[in-house]
Design an enzyme around this catalytic site. Structure first.
Site, PDB file in Angstrom:
ATOM      1  CG  ASP A  24     -33.376 -25.207  49.789  1.00 21.54           C
ATOM      2  OD1 ASP A  24     -33.584 -24.453  48.752  1.00 21.54           O
ATOM      3  OD2 ASP A  24     -33.911 -25.245  50.902  1.00 21.54           O
ATOM      4  CG  ASP A  58     -38.732 -26.975  47.603  1.00 23.02           C
ATOM      5  OD1 ASP A  58     -37.733 -26.130  47.740  1.00 23.02           O
ATOM      6  OD2 ASP A  58     -39.582 -26.959  48.046  1.00 23.02           O
ATOM      7  CE  LYS A  98     -38.204 -42.164  43.761  1.00 23.58           C
ATOM      8  NZ  LYS A  98     -36.969 -43.245  44.157  1.00 23.58           N
ATOM      9  CG  ASP A 112     -33.747 -42.095  44.922  1.00 24.35           C
ATOM     10  OD1 ASP A 112     -33.801 -41.965  43.718  1.00 24.35           O
ATOM     11  OD2 ASP A 112     -34.376 -43.153  45.506  1.00 24.35           O
ATOM     12  CE1 TYR A 129     -44.070 -29.295  47.601  1.00 25.33           C
ATOM     13  CE2 TYR A 129     -42.901 -27.410  46.762  1.00 25.33           C
ATOM     14  CZ  TYR A 129     -42.941 -28.472  47.496  1.00 25.33           C
ATOM     15  OH  TYR A 129     -41.671 -28.866  47.941  1.00 25.33           O
TER      16      TYR A 129
END
Ligand code: NAD
Length: 364
Positions: free
Chosen positions: A257, A253, A197, A229, A147
């Site tokens: 959530d 993030d 990852k 994942d 970000y």
């Protein structure tokens, strides 16, 4: 008597409604545990754009700087959704208010607990036997990563346009947030799951190297690594296996959530944003919920539990923090629910009635 100076930044839509309940419970806790709080309100978000043309006015920054902690509500709403593109790009959207606060104070670690009160085991979309006992924390790096990485932007024209963002992490950026996760794990079930990852990204290879180095300083804490994942899948499959999940900005993030569904309602979820010192920013994870604003039906637990996190993380008042959690549990055990959690057989109460009940429980 110890006095804590707190900047209260309620924001927009339901922000002020839920923050009022956080403040109510904070005052009750101060009375019960014998400390003082000095509270000053400041503006941020859409309301601040209207008043100052800036989602984070200087007055707010100065007020926060001279405080011991910030209690934040939430910002944004339809009124500010259609700002001209140059404004969005030039960063005078409501959400830039909160992003800049985190940046200015280098609040690099976002701590989001996903705790399911046993009373709400039937309120999640998962089967009770899967979700019961969920008590995990996501520690998300929030001042770096995708970000904020450079270069970024949209270059070229027409069909040749290209959107660019950069995911990079430095050793100190990973190290400091990893320490937060390991220290937290030490106070809990001593397990850190680091998410990356590593199979496809160099930034993740570095992430994993640094986390492993930091882990050597915490031999009493178990460390394991998961791909982002796979972690998402496992959180839903068996959330009880997790204690502290450590992740970079974008993975954190998404995973935090995702974890929010485990708590029964997004309205239940608090968060803390902390940096190197004791100063921190505390806020519910939800947005400004314009669809329910002004109706007195928002769930204030996210804000109330954010106050508990403030007492624990910034002021070292673990007992007072625990008393807030116990008070919420008692109110839920009494069958009281805000609209988001209501089911036949429970008692529907408003935002402020729920706050009154929690405050009364603390003062008992
Ligand atoms: P949201 O979290 O505001 O709402 C999502 C859904 O959850 C809505 O149905 C809402 O009614 C419900 N909800 C949220 N808080 C609740 C509560 N306390 N009790 C009961 N139900 C609750 O997310 P959104 O709709 O995507 O965003 C609305 C606005 O909030 C946007 O302007 C967005 O930019 C902003 N936002 C702000 C923050 C922040 O201030 N940190 C974070 C996220 C979104």
């Amino acid at each position: 008597m110890v006095k804590y100076k707190i900047a209260v930044v309620p924001g927009d839509c339901v922000g002020p409604e839920v923050t009022a309940e956080g403040v109510k419970v904070l005052k009750a806790t101060a009375e019960k545990y014998g400390f003082e709080v000095s509270l000053t309100e400041y503006m941020a978000g859409g309301a601040a754009i209207d008043a100052y043309g800036d989602p984070l006015p200087e007055e707010t920054i100065d007020g926060c700087r001279s405080s011991d902690a910030i209690l934040f509500g939430s910002v944004g709403g339809p009124k500010w959704d259609d700002l001209p593109w140059e404004n969005v790009h030039g960063a005078i959207t409501p959400s830039r208010g909160i992003q800049r606060l985190r940046q200015i104070f280098q609040l690099f670690a976002n701590i989001r607990p996903a705790y399911l009160f046993p009373e709400l085991v039937d309120n999640t979309p998962l089967r009770p036997e899967v979700v019961a006992g969920t008590d995990l924390i996501v520690v998300r790096e929030q001042c770096g990563g995708l970000y904020f990485g450079e270069p970024r932007g949209i270059i070229g024209m027409g069909e040749e346009r290209k959107g660019i963002n950069t995911l990079s992490y430095t050793v100190p950026e990973v190290r400091r947030v990893a320490h937060v996760a390991f220290k937290l794990a030490r106070r809990r079930r001593r397990k850190v799951t680091s998410v990356d990852k590593h199979n496809v990204m160099e930034s993740s290879i570095l992430w994993r190297q640094v986390v492993k180095e930091v882990a050597k300083e915490y031999p009493d804490v178990e460390l394991n690594h998961l791909y982002a994942d796979a972690c998402a899948m496992k959180i839903i499959e068996n959330p009880r296996q997790f204690d502290v999940i450590l992740a970079g900005n974008i993975f954190g993030d998404i995973l935090s959530d995702l974890s929010s569904v485990l708590a029964g309602s997004i309205g239940m979820m608090p968060s803390a944003s902390i940096g190197e010192g004791t100063f921190g920013l505390y806020e519910p994870i939800h947005g400004s919920a314009p669809d329910i604003a002004g109706k007195g039906i928002a769930n204030p637990v996210g804000s109330i539990m954010s106050v508990a996190m403030m007492l624990d993380c910034s002021f070292g008042r673990k007992e007072a923090a625990e008393s807030i959690k116990s008070a919420i549990k008692s109110v839920l055990s009494g069958g009281y629910r805000t609209a988001d959690l209501y089911k036949p057989g429970t008692k529907k109460v408003s935002t402020s009635e729920f706050g009154d009940l929690v405050a009364a429980e603390i003062l008992k």
